[in-house]
Design an enzyme around this catalytic site. Structure first.
Site: not given
Length: 181
Positions: A147, A149
């Site tokens: 998440y 990223k």
């Protein structure tokens, strides 16, 4: 076998898919959490969280949507999103909640989760919400990194009850840029 994801389809779950949904829900939850939780707590959650009655109610809720990731006619993962009153807490009127993205372990690294996330993102843009939010277990570093990223930031914490174990979920959110038509 072709290793890219052109053959992975994202399809909306229908009422007639309830058995498949129950199966993939239980299987991915067991794979993700059985190593770090007691058998009793897992059994309790699987019985309650994936009962036909609960899944039927969720499938019939007009502010919840489920999607399967399908590869060669096999369901390999799924997504559940909520808006409005279907959100698990706070019911932010201007938000979309990703309640679940789960992928069978043998397909990790194949970008299936990314495809499901991109479906959620497209839904959020179509619904013109201002942000997407979710809760992720503080010990699930793989998901937290995924998440992050994808542009999510932590904004709060809440308790997730698994059987008799109170676990801490990190709540994360991502601002959505409006789609200009």
């Amino acid at each position: 076998m072709n290793k890219n994801n052109t053959e992975i389809a994202i399809t909306k779950v229908k009422l007639t898919d309830i058995d498949l949904l129950q199966q993939i829900g239980k299987e991915t939850f067991i794979q993700t959490f059985s190593d770090t939780n007691t058998e009793d707590n897992m059994r309790t959650y699987l019985t309650e969280g994936f009962s036909r009655e609960k899944l039927l109610a969720e499938l019939c809720h007009d502010e919840s949507e489920f999607y399967f990731a399908v590869l060669e006619n096999n369901v390999i993962g799924y997504l559940k999103v909520n808006t409005g009153q279907a959100q698990t807490e706070n019911q932010y009127p201007e938000a979309l909640e990703i309640e679940r993205i789960y992928v069978l372990q043998e397909f990790h690294g194949r970008k299936v989760g990314q495809l499901l996330f991109e479906k959620a993102l497209a839904l959020a843009q179509k619904k013109a919400v201002s942000f997407i939010w979710l809760g992720v277990w503080e010990k699930n570093s793989r998901a937290i990194n995924f998440y992050r990223k994808n542009g999510f930031v932590a904004f709060d914490k809440h308790i997730f009850q698994l059987g008799d174990d109170k676990q801490i979920d990190i709540m994360m959110k991502k601002t959505i840029q409006p789609q200009h038509g």
